[in-house]
Write an enzyme that holds these catalytic residues in place. Structure first.
Site, PDB file in Angstrom:
ATOM      1  N   GLY A  15     -38.127  72.602   9.949  1.00 29.52           N
ATOM      2  CA  GLY A  15     -36.954  73.808  10.428  1.00 29.52           C
ATOM      3  C   GLY A  15     -37.226  74.898   9.386  1.00 29.52           C
ATOM      4  N   ARG A  76     -43.189  71.950  13.998  1.00 27.96           N
ATOM      5  CA  ARG A  76     -43.109  70.656  14.061  1.00 27.96           C
ATOM      6  C   ARG A  76     -44.388  70.043  14.704  1.00 27.96           C
ATOM      7  NH1 ARG A  76     -37.754  69.850  12.373  1.00 27.96           N
ATOM      8  NH2 ARG A  76     -36.326  71.661  13.024  1.00 27.96           N
ATOM      9  N   ASP A 107     -36.749  66.947   4.667  1.00 32.34           N
ATOM     10  CA  ASP A 107     -37.120  65.536   4.381  1.00 32.34           C
ATOM     11  C   ASP A 107     -38.346  64.931   5.309  1.00 32.34           C
ATOM     12  OD1 ASP A 107     -35.462  65.713   6.591  1.00 32.34           O
ATOM     13  OD2 ASP A 107     -34.393  63.689   6.132  1.00 32.34           O
ATOM     14  N   THR A 130     -34.314  74.063   3.546  1.00 33.37           N
ATOM     15  CA  THR A 130     -33.655  73.634   4.898  1.00 33.37           C
ATOM     16  C   THR A 130     -32.271  74.161   4.413  1.00 33.37           C
ATOM     17  OG1 THR A 130     -32.426  71.686   5.858  1.00 33.37           O
ATOM     18  CG2 THR A 130     -33.123  71.407   3.666  1.00 33.37           C
ATOM     19  N   ASP A 132     -29.923  72.876   5.654  1.00 34.34           N
ATOM     20  CA  ASP A 132     -28.536  71.713   5.612  1.00 34.34           C
ATOM     21  C   ASP A 132     -27.985  71.162   4.390  1.00 34.34           C
ATOM     22  OD1 ASP A 132     -29.315  71.800   8.365  1.00 34.34           O
ATOM     23  OD2 ASP A 132     -30.865  70.106   8.325  1.00 34.34           O
ATOM     24  N   ASP A 134     -29.381  68.666   2.377  1.00 38.51           N
ATOM     25  CA  ASP A 134     -29.085  67.482   2.312  1.00 38.51           C
ATOM     26  C   ASP A 134     -30.185  66.775   1.696  1.00 38.51           C
ATOM     27  OD1 ASP A 134     -30.993  68.147   4.220  1.00 38.51           O
ATOM     28  OD2 ASP A 134     -30.344  66.605   5.760  1.00 38.51           O
ATOM     29  N   ARG A 176     -27.699  69.252  11.337  1.00 37.75           N
ATOM     30  CA  ARG A 176     -28.026  68.038  11.873  1.00 37.75           C
ATOM     31  C   ARG A 176     -26.889  66.983  11.526  1.00 37.75           C
ATOM     32  NH1 ARG A 176     -34.254  67.404  10.167  1.00 37.75           N
ATOM     33  NH2 ARG A 176     -33.400  68.105   8.057  1.00 37.75           N
TER      34      ARG A 176
HETATM   35  P1  ADP Z   1     -37.787  68.960   8.316  1.00 32.89           P
HETATM   36  O1  ADP Z   1     -38.984  68.999   7.354  1.00 32.89           O
HETATM   37  O2  ADP Z   1     -37.203  70.331   8.028  1.00 32.89           O
HETATM   38  O3  ADP Z   1     -37.017  67.833   8.046  1.00 32.89           O
HETATM   39  P2  ADP Z   1     -39.047  67.338  10.451  1.00 32.89           P
HETATM   40  O4  ADP Z   1     -38.421  66.225  10.459  1.00 32.89           O
HETATM   41  O5  ADP Z   1     -39.242  68.007  11.861  1.00 32.89           O
HETATM   42  O6  ADP Z   1     -38.611  68.853   9.839  1.00 32.89           O
HETATM   43  O7  ADP Z   1     -40.587  67.271   9.858  1.00 32.89           O
HETATM   44  C1  ADP Z   1     -41.588  68.281   9.649  1.00 32.89           C
HETATM   45  C2  ADP Z   1     -42.943  67.735  10.067  1.00 32.89           C
HETATM   46  O8  ADP Z   1     -43.123  67.011   8.920  1.00 32.89           O
HETATM   47  C3  ADP Z   1     -43.089  67.031  11.206  1.00 32.89           C
HETATM   48  O9  ADP Z   1     -43.245  67.851  12.601  1.00 32.89           O
HETATM   49  C4  ADP Z   1     -44.264  66.367  10.863  1.00 32.89           C
HETATM   50  O10 ADP Z   1     -45.428  67.118  10.973  1.00 32.89           O
HETATM   51  C5  ADP Z   1     -44.059  65.765   9.464  1.00 32.89           C
HETATM   52  N1  ADP Z   1     -43.500  64.561   9.312  1.00 32.89           N
HETATM   53  C6  ADP Z   1     -42.408  64.227   9.532  1.00 32.89           C
HETATM   54  N2  ADP Z   1     -42.055  62.677   9.415  1.00 32.89           N
HETATM   55  C7  ADP Z   1     -43.445  62.306   9.231  1.00 32.89           C
HETATM   56  C8  ADP Z   1     -43.901  60.815   8.682  1.00 32.89           C
HETATM   57  N3  ADP Z   1     -43.004  60.095   8.725  1.00 32.89           N
HETATM   58  N4  ADP Z   1     -45.209  60.798   8.329  1.00 32.89           N
HETATM   59  C9  ADP Z   1     -45.793  61.933   8.342  1.00 32.89           C
HETATM   60  N5  ADP Z   1     -45.705  63.467   8.720  1.00 32.89           N
HETATM   61  C10 ADP Z   1     -44.291  63.161   8.825  1.00 32.89           C
END
Ligand code: ADP
Length: 326
Positions: A15, A76, A107, A130, A132, A134, A176
């Site tokens: 995000g 994402r 995260d 982020t 958030d 969090d 979230r």
């Molecule tokens: P944020 O970083 O804001 O929490 P997301 O949860 O969408 O956003 O995660 C961002 C990107 O990080 C995902 O689209 C993916 O490319 C990568 N990602 C998330 N979880 C994993 C994971 N378990 N292993 C590898 N890459 C991940």
């Protein structure tokens, strides 16, 4: 002794949040100041696997300190959860001889960074980006302060119309599964109640509080509902309260406006400090860590912790809200 980094990459992932631009600026300029080459990876991990990687210079980041969003774009990229796909990303980093990486994101992005760190042997530092707030290991995330101000200003405006029409408003804030943004925006705007996912919502108590408010002479009320609240979204909560009390209300969903806007001064300072810390951390040989701000000071913590342990909502702020909203 481990080899010193010479060429670093920077990406924003997940995000978007206001403050990512000043952070990119700080990373690029600190790297160049220390004689490193710096590459921008566009669209987060998607750009890493697609080889959308370009060299940056001090001018690449001119006039972006005041701009919301991220000039590197974000995405994402679900594919990145696969080891075979990450291998392509690692190969692209090797192709460009990038030996240090700064990942700005939440995260989820840190889980990707953690995997890259373990599989690629590349030096990685995460920066919490982020709205958030969090992420464990930092008091503030990049984007939270601006989002809090945007939400507060929006609620102030809703207050004007709520007061003019003697109305109850349910305002939905983002975050979230975390209530930090809703709570701080609600306290700052003097909301009558803030509902957060971390505290079970008692609709009967809320209904009673709103009715008591009317008895005490309150002609309008604002209830901030965090998007992840256990009672449902703002429309659902409004309906439940209406069924109990007969009180008519309006709903306003703040939505994605909370991600945008020019970063606040606090945000620019935080983003700049963390951006510098990341590059100097890489130079000092750090890796697999996140740089955060704790009690006013830069602190590094294991990225694994920040990608798994969620920061708890502040009990002090919950109490402040309870007392000030009587
Ligand atoms: P944020 O970083 O804001 O929490 P997301 O949860 O969408 O956003 O995660 C961002 C990107 O990080 C995902 O689209 C993916 O490319 C990568 N990602 C998330 N979880 C994993 C994971 N378990 N292993 C590898 N890459 C991940």
């Amino acid at each position: 002794m481990a080899k010193k980094v010479k060429r670093i990459g920077v990406l924003t992932s997940g995000g978007d949040s206001s403050g990512m631009n000043p952070c990119i600026r700080a990373v690029v300029r600190t790297a160049i100041y220390h004689g490193l080459e710096v590459y921008g990876i566009r669209h987060g991990y998607q750009g890493l696997i697609d080889d959308d990687i370009k060299k940056m210079n001090t001018r690449s980041v001119s006039n972006i300190i005041s701009r919301g969003g991220t000039i590197l774009k974000t995405a994402r990229c679900l594919e990145f959860k696969k080891k075979s796909v990450r291998k392509r990303g690692i190969a692209n980093l090797e192709k460009h001889k990038i030996d240090g990486l700064v990942v700005i994101g939440g995260d989820g992005s840190f889980r990707g960074a953690e995997a890259l760190y373990e599989e690629g042997g590349i030096k990685i530092i995460g920066l919490p980006g982020t709205i958030d707030n969090d992420i464990a290991g930092t008091d503030f995330t990049i984007g939270y302060d601006t989002a809090m101000n945007v939400a507060m200003e929006a609620i102030d405006k809703i207050r004007d119309t709520a007061a003019s029409h003697d109305r109850i408003f349910f305002v939905e804030a983002m975050g979230r599964n975390a209530g930090a943004l809703a709570l701080s925006a609600g306290i700052s705007a003097g909301a009558e109640e803030v509902l957060v996912p971390e505290v079970p919502t008692d609709i009967d108590a809320l209904a009673k509080k709103l009715e008591n408010g009317i008895k005490k002479g309150k002609t309008s009320s604002i209830v901030v509902v965090a998007e992840g609240d256990d009672a449902g979204n703002a429309f659902v909560v409004a309906k439940k309260v209406e069924e109990k009390t007969g009180l008519k209300s309006r709903v306003s969903v703040l939505g994605n406006m909370q991600r945008g806007g020019s970063p606040t001064a606090f945000e620019r300072m935080l983003a700049s400090r963390l951006g510098l810390a990341a590059v100097e951390g890489l130079l000092a040989g750090r890796s697999g860590v996140m740089a955060g701000l704790v009690a006013g000071k830069i602190k590094f913590s294991k990225i694994k912790k920040s990608s798994t342990a969620k920061k708890k909502i502040s009990k002090e702020l919950l109490n402040l809200d309870k007392i000030l909203s009587i």
